[in-house]
Design a protein around this motif. Structure first.
Motif, PDB file in Angstrom:
ATOM      1  N   GLN A 197       0.804  -1.215   0.000  1.00  0.00           N
ATOM      2  CA  GLN A 197       0.000   0.000   0.000  1.00  0.00           C
ATOM      3  C   GLN A 197       0.839   1.268   0.000  1.00  0.00           C
ATOM      4  OE1 GLN A 197      -2.510  -0.989   3.433  1.00  0.00           O
ATOM      5  NE2 GLN A 197      -4.229  -1.297   2.014  1.00  0.00           N
ATOM      6  N   GLY A 198       2.134   1.133   0.154  1.00  0.00           N
ATOM      7  CA  GLY A 198       3.025   2.263   0.005  1.00  0.00           C
ATOM      8  C   GLY A 198       3.416   2.939   1.294  1.00  0.00           C
ATOM      9  N   THR A 199       4.520   3.663   1.224  1.00  0.00           N
ATOM     10  CA  THR A 199       4.979   4.496   2.325  1.00  0.00           C
ATOM     11  C   THR A 199       5.325   5.871   1.757  1.00  0.00           C
ATOM     12  OG1 THR A 199       6.557   4.665   4.174  1.00  0.00           O
ATOM     13  CG2 THR A 199       7.397   3.726   2.122  1.00  0.00           C
ATOM     14  N   GLN A 200       4.868   6.900   2.426  1.00  0.00           N
ATOM     15  CA  GLN A 200       5.005   8.260   1.915  1.00  0.00           C
ATOM     16  C   GLN A 200       6.376   8.836   2.229  1.00  0.00           C
ATOM     17  OE1 GLN A 200       2.838  10.102   0.053  1.00  0.00           O
ATOM     18  NE2 GLN A 200       4.365  11.744  -0.039  1.00  0.00           N
ATOM     19  N   VAL A 201       6.980   9.439   1.225  1.00  0.00           N
ATOM     20  CA  VAL A 201       8.237  10.163   1.377  1.00  0.00           C
ATOM     21  C   VAL A 201       7.997  11.610   0.973  1.00  0.00           C
ATOM     22  CG1 VAL A 201      10.595  10.453   0.512  1.00  0.00           C
ATOM     23  CG2 VAL A 201       9.710   8.160   0.981  1.00  0.00           C
ATOM     24  N   THR A 202       8.361  12.516   1.854  1.00  0.00           N
ATOM     25  CA  THR A 202       8.220  13.930   1.573  1.00  0.00           C
ATOM     26  C   THR A 202       9.562  14.613   1.787  1.00  0.00           C
ATOM     27  OG1 THR A 202       5.902  13.939   2.282  1.00  0.00           O
ATOM     28  CG2 THR A 202       7.012  16.057   2.139  1.00  0.00           C
ATOM     29  N   VAL A 203      10.056  15.266   0.765  1.00  0.00           N
ATOM     30  CA  VAL A 203      11.338  15.950   0.827  1.00  0.00           C
ATOM     31  C   VAL A 203      11.082  17.446   0.674  1.00  0.00           C
ATOM     32  CG1 VAL A 203      13.661  16.143  -0.111  1.00  0.00           C
ATOM     33  CG2 VAL A 203      12.446  13.949  -0.209  1.00  0.00           C
ATOM     34  N   SER A 204      11.540  18.215   1.644  1.00  0.00           N
ATOM     35  CA  SER A 204      11.312  19.647   1.638  1.00  0.00           C
ATOM     36  C   SER A 204      12.609  20.426   1.693  1.00  0.00           C
ATOM     37  CB  SER A 204      10.415  20.037   2.819  1.00  0.00           C
ATOM     38  OG  SER A 204      11.026  19.688   4.046  1.00  0.00           O
TER      39      SER A 204
END
Length: 111
Positions: free
Chosen positions: A104-111
């Protein structure tokens, strides 16, 4: 069938690193190649795969910055990502090479 579980995502600053994991059954880890995809901006992009024999194949998007590895004893496939940048943001999920199993996925957020 949803039989894989991704983990390790999170929020990091540009230039940082994350190690993603994909957990499956012993059968899956012993018999299947694995592929990491990223869903972002309405698109699904293949990032890297590891064949049953352990041979990795990296797409240009992550080549040189990422390492895929298998840990069959612990029923895991890892994706170490370094030098992350903003366009690495997305939902990362794994799929067996034969397409039979996915997560189902894992969220990656790069800021």
């Amino acid at each position: 069938h949803v039989q894989l579980v991704e983990s390790g995502g999170g929020e990091v600053q540009a230039g940082g690193s994350l190690k993603l994991s994909c957990a499956g059954s012993a059968y899956i880890l012993e018999n299947c190649g694995m592929v990491w995809y990223r869903q972002a901006k309405g698109k699904e992009e293949k990032l890297v795969s590891v064949r049953k024999d352990g041979t990795p194949v990296y797409e240009d998007t992550v080549k040189g910055r990422s390492t895929i590895s298998r840990d069959n004893a612990n029923k895991l496939v890892h994706l170490q990502m370094n030098s992350l940048k903003s366009d690495d943001t997305g939902l990362y999920f794994c799929v067996t090479g034969n397409g039979a199993y996915w997560g189902q996925g894992t969220q990656v957020t790069v800021s």
